[in-house]
Scaffold this motif. Structure first.
Motif, short mmCIF file in Angstrom:
data_model
loop_
_atom_site.label_atom_id
_atom_site.label_comp_id
_atom_site.label_asym_id
_atom_site.label_seq_id
_atom_site.Cartn_x
_atom_site.Cartn_y
_atom_site.Cartn_z
N TYR A 160 0.83 -1.20 0.00
CA TYR A 160 0.00 0.00 0.00
C TYR A 160 0.87 1.26 0.00
CZ TYR A 160 -4.02 -2.95 1.24
OH TYR A 160 -5.01 -3.90 1.26
N LYS A 161 0.33 2.33 -0.56
CA LYS A 161 1.03 3.61 -0.58
C LYS A 161 0.36 4.67 0.29
CE LYS A 161 4.04 2.14 -3.58
NZ LYS A 161 5.42 1.84 -3.14
N LYS A 162 -0.95 4.52 0.48
CA LYS A 162 -1.72 5.58 1.14
C LYS A 162 -2.85 4.99 1.95
CE LYS A 162 -4.19 8.06 -1.67
NZ LYS A 162 -4.58 9.07 -2.68
N LEU A 163 -3.13 5.59 3.11
CA LEU A 163 -4.32 5.26 3.89
C LEU A 163 -5.36 6.35 3.63
CD1 LEU A 163 -4.58 4.01 7.54
CD2 LEU A 163 -6.04 5.88 6.74
N VAL A 164 -6.53 5.94 3.17
CA VAL A 164 -7.61 6.88 2.88
C VAL A 164 -8.72 6.66 3.91
CG1 VAL A 164 -9.34 7.65 1.22
CG2 VAL A 164 -7.07 6.92 0.43
N TYR A 165 -8.98 7.67 4.70
CA TYR A 165 -10.05 7.61 5.69
C TYR A 165 -11.33 8.16 5.07
CZ TYR A 165 -12.79 9.00 9.84
OH TYR A 165 -13.79 9.19 10.76
N LEU A 166 -12.31 7.27 4.85
CA LEU A 166 -13.62 7.66 4.35
C LEU A 166 -14.49 7.94 5.56
CD1 LEU A 166 -13.99 4.80 1.69
CD2 LEU A 166 -13.04 7.09 1.35
N ALA A 167 -14.68 9.21 5.85
CA ALA A 167 -15.34 9.62 7.10
C ALA A 167 -16.84 9.78 6.90
CB ALA A 167 -14.74 10.94 7.59
N GLN A 168 -17.61 9.00 7.65
CA GLN A 168 -19.06 9.15 7.61
C GLN A 168 -19.52 10.31 8.50
OE1 GLN A 168 -17.76 5.52 7.68
NE2 GLN A 168 -17.75 6.47 5.65
N THR A 169 -18.77 10.58 9.55
CA THR A 169 -19.09 11.67 10.47
C THR A 169 -17.85 12.55 10.64
OG1 THR A 169 -18.47 10.31 12.37
CG2 THR A 169 -20.79 10.29 11.72
N ASP A 170 -18.04 13.69 11.26
CA ASP A 170 -16.92 14.58 11.52
C ASP A 170 -16.53 14.42 12.99
OD1 ASP A 170 -14.99 16.49 11.36
OD2 ASP A 170 -16.35 18.21 11.32
N ASP A 171 -15.70 13.42 13.25
CA ASP A 171 -15.33 13.05 14.62
C ASP A 171 -13.81 13.13 14.75
OD1 ASP A 171 -14.62 11.65 16.99
OD2 ASP A 171 -16.48 10.49 16.90
N PRO A 172 -13.29 14.16 15.45
CA PRO A 172 -11.84 14.31 15.58
C PRO A 172 -11.16 13.10 16.20
CG PRO A 172 -12.97 16.31 16.27
CD PRO A 172 -14.03 15.27 16.09
N GLN A 173 -11.84 12.43 17.11
CA GLN A 173 -11.23 11.26 17.75
C GLN A 173 -11.02 10.13 16.75
OE1 GLN A 173 -13.28 9.97 21.28
NE2 GLN A 173 -11.90 8.24 21.62
N LEU A 174 -12.00 9.90 15.88
CA LEU A 174 -11.85 8.87 14.87
C LEU A 174 -10.77 9.25 13.86
CD1 LEU A 174 -15.56 7.84 14.15
CD2 LEU A 174 -13.90 6.76 15.69
N GLU A 175 -10.70 10.53 13.54
CA GLU A 175 -9.67 10.95 12.59
C GLU A 175 -8.28 10.75 13.18
OE1 GLU A 175 -8.39 14.50 9.53
OE2 GLU A 175 -9.95 14.91 11.02
N ARG A 176 -8.13 10.97 14.48
CA ARG A 176 -6.83 10.72 15.11
C ARG A 176 -6.44 9.26 15.01
NH1 ARG A 176 -8.55 14.77 18.77
NH2 ARG A 176 -9.47 13.23 20.16
N VAL A 177 -7.42 8.37 15.15
CA VAL A 177 -7.14 6.94 14.99
C VAL A 177 -6.62 6.66 13.58
CG1 VAL A 177 -8.15 4.63 14.94
CG2 VAL A 177 -8.82 6.23 16.73
#
Length: 210
Positions: A160-177
């Protein structure tokens, strides 16, 4: 004296059962609440089938058969193909039910038309969703042994080259994960705020019993 008549009983929409992947249960409930689909019932197959797509079709076959016996006339399959290689479509055809369009949830969250445009560029991208952020340890670290053997990261994620986070909600805690996961796996990071994508449209169609 005029005879009083009883008011006609007002019937609500007939119940619709969604039999879905456990990975999207929270999202289905969120859409149901937002759109006021109180007549839409939900039951889920195990989220772990994400790793065992060969189990999806036979389990769905049994779940639909059970739901019919319980009296559900309208059933919707809350899966895309999800690695079944067409086996799930054959079960849907057998029972006369529909499923969510697309190859997998990563596609319908982004919208199928948008996904098709970037699919080739995303060939080396590792997708995460809100669910996978919440369950990163349970779905990746422990099953793959990365918590005990971090040297295996290269074996599992080296292509893999990149991790893409497909965010269903705007949750800073999940984005940090997701950001921490990208650093751990040695991947570039990108966030895409997808919301529920085509899931909302699919459930709206299902809720009409069509």
């Amino acid at each position: 004296m005029q005879e009083r008549t009883k008011p006609e009983k007002v019937l609500g929409p007939e119940k619709v059962l969604v039999i879905a992947c456990g990975m999207i249960a929270r999202e289905i409930l969120a859409v149901r609440e937002t759109l006021g689909f109180g007549h839409l019932d939900l039951t889920c197959l195990p989220a772990e089938f994400h790793y065992r797509p060969d189990r999806i079709a036979p389990s769905m076959d049994a779940a639909i058969t059970k739901a019919r016996a319980e009296g559900y006339r309208h059933i919707f399959v809350g899966y895309a193909d999800c690695g079944t290689g067409g086996a799930l479509d054959r079960i849907c055809e057998k029972h006369g039910v529909a499923r969510i369009d697309g190859p997998h949830c990563f596609a319908f969250y982004q919208g199928l038309s948008a996904f098709e445009e970037i699919a080739e560029d995303d060939m080396l991208s590792f997708y995460m969703t809100d669910f996978l952020c919440r369950q990163f340890d349970a779905f990746f670290m422990k099953p793959l042994g990365l918590d005990r053997h971090p040297e295996l990261i290269q074996d599992f994620f080296g292509n893999y080259k990149k991790l893409v986070y497909l965010a269903q909600t705007d949750d800073p805690q999940l984005e940090r994960v997701a950001q921490d996961a990208a650093r751990l796996l040695g991947l570039a990071y990108e966030k895409r705020q997808t919301g529920y994508g085509d899931l909302t449209k699919a459930l709206a169609t299902a809720a009409r019993g069509s």
